[in-house]
Write a protein that holds these residues in place. Structure first.
Motif, PDB file in Angstrom:
ATOM      1  N   ALA A  11     -17.825 -14.496   7.547  1.00  0.00           N
ATOM      2  CA  ALA A  11     -19.019 -14.751   6.736  1.00  0.00           C
ATOM      3  C   ALA A  11     -19.849 -13.481   6.586  1.00  0.00           C
ATOM      4  CB  ALA A  11     -19.850 -15.864   7.355  1.00  0.00           C
ATOM      5  N   SER A  14     -17.968 -10.890   4.351  1.00  0.00           N
ATOM      6  CA  SER A  14     -18.009 -11.199   2.922  1.00  0.00           C
ATOM      7  C   SER A  14     -19.412 -11.017   2.350  1.00  0.00           C
ATOM      8  CB  SER A  14     -17.475 -12.608   2.642  1.00  0.00           C
ATOM      9  OG  SER A  14     -18.322 -13.590   3.162  1.00  0.00           O
ATOM     10  N   ALA A  15     -20.440 -11.270   3.152  1.00  0.00           N
ATOM     11  CA  ALA A  15     -21.813 -11.020   2.699  1.00  0.00           C
ATOM     12  C   ALA A  15     -22.044  -9.525   2.494  1.00  0.00           C
ATOM     13  CB  ALA A  15     -22.814 -11.581   3.706  1.00  0.00           C
ATOM     14  N   ALA A  25     -26.253 -13.735  -4.996  1.00  0.00           N
ATOM     15  CA  ALA A  25     -26.151 -14.603  -3.825  1.00  0.00           C
ATOM     16  C   ALA A  25     -25.360 -15.870  -4.127  1.00  0.00           C
ATOM     17  CB  ALA A  25     -27.539 -14.958  -3.305  1.00  0.00           C
ATOM     18  N   THR A  27     -22.543 -16.088  -5.134  1.00  0.00           N
ATOM     19  CA  THR A  27     -21.128 -15.884  -4.835  1.00  0.00           C
ATOM     20  C   THR A  27     -20.776 -16.311  -3.416  1.00  0.00           C
ATOM     21  OG1 THR A  27     -21.475 -13.589  -4.167  1.00  0.00           O
ATOM     22  CG2 THR A  27     -20.896 -13.975  -6.470  1.00  0.00           C
ATOM     23  N   CYS A  28     -21.727 -16.858  -2.705  1.00  0.00           N
ATOM     24  CA  CYS A  28     -21.482 -17.333  -1.339  1.00  0.00           C
ATOM     25  C   CYS A  28     -20.312 -18.322  -1.360  1.00  0.00           C
ATOM     26  CB  CYS A  28     -22.722 -18.010  -0.773  1.00  0.00           C
ATOM     27  SG  CYS A  28     -22.457 -18.701   0.881  1.00  0.00           S
ATOM     28  N   TYR A  30     -19.407 -20.414   0.891  1.00  0.00           N
ATOM     29  CA  TYR A  30     -19.609 -21.584   1.752  1.00  0.00           C
ATOM     30  C   TYR A  30     -20.523 -22.595   1.074  1.00  0.00           C
ATOM     31  CZ  TYR A  30     -17.655 -18.226   4.948  1.00  0.00           C
ATOM     32  OH  TYR A  30     -16.837 -17.283   5.527  1.00  0.00           O
ATOM     33  N   ALA A  42     -22.989 -20.979   5.522  1.00  0.00           N
ATOM     34  CA  ALA A  42     -23.736 -20.609   4.318  1.00  0.00           C
ATOM     35  C   ALA A  42     -25.063 -19.947   4.690  1.00  0.00           C
ATOM     36  CB  ALA A  42     -23.980 -21.828   3.437  1.00  0.00           C
ATOM     37  N   TRP A  45     -24.261 -16.521   6.077  1.00  0.00           N
ATOM     38  CA  TRP A  45     -23.882 -15.636   4.975  1.00  0.00           C
ATOM     39  C   TRP A  45     -25.123 -15.140   4.230  1.00  0.00           C
ATOM     40  CZ3 TRP A  45     -24.292 -14.833  -0.188  1.00  0.00           C
ATOM     41  CH2 TRP A  45     -23.337 -14.034  -0.809  1.00  0.00           C
ATOM     42  N   LEU A  46     -26.019 -16.070   3.888  1.00  0.00           N
ATOM     43  CA  LEU A  46     -27.209 -15.695   3.120  1.00  0.00           C
ATOM     44  C   LEU A  46     -28.133 -14.787   3.924  1.00  0.00           C
ATOM     45  CD1 LEU A  46     -28.594 -15.999   0.422  1.00  0.00           C
ATOM     46  CD2 LEU A  46     -29.751 -18.009   1.310  1.00  0.00           C
ATOM     47  N   TYR A  49     -26.575 -11.367   3.901  1.00  0.00           N
ATOM     48  CA  TYR A  49     -26.689 -10.830   2.541  1.00  0.00           C
ATOM     49  C   TYR A  49     -28.087 -10.276   2.299  1.00  0.00           C
ATOM     50  CZ  TYR A  49     -26.625 -10.903  -2.607  1.00  0.00           C
ATOM     51  OH  TYR A  49     -26.723 -10.580  -3.944  1.00  0.00           O
TER      52      TYR A  49
END
Length: 56
Positions: A11, A14-15, A25, A27-28, A30, A42, A45-46, A49
């Motif tokens: 996660a 990828s972020a 954002a 494109t998350c 999850y 999620a 990830w955010l 990011y």
């Protein structure tokens, strides 16, 4: 619930990729409305990011 370290790293990685390439954002990968593991990933990830963009 425990998120496996492998999933946490995926996660965050990828972020980082999304933030450095200027992707939005949305494109998350999850689903925040999915099962608890997907929702937790999620959020992770955010957070990663936004941190990389300097907004957190």
């Amino acid at each position: 619930m425990t998120i496996p370290e492998r999933d946490r790293r995926a996660a965050i990685t990828s972020a980082m990729l999304a933030a450095t390439r200027g992707l939005p954002a949305t494109t998350c990968p999850y689903d925040p409305g999915g099962d608890p593991a997907q929702a937790a990933l999620a959020v992770l990830w955010l957070r990663a990011y936004l941190r990389l963009l300097g907004r957190a």
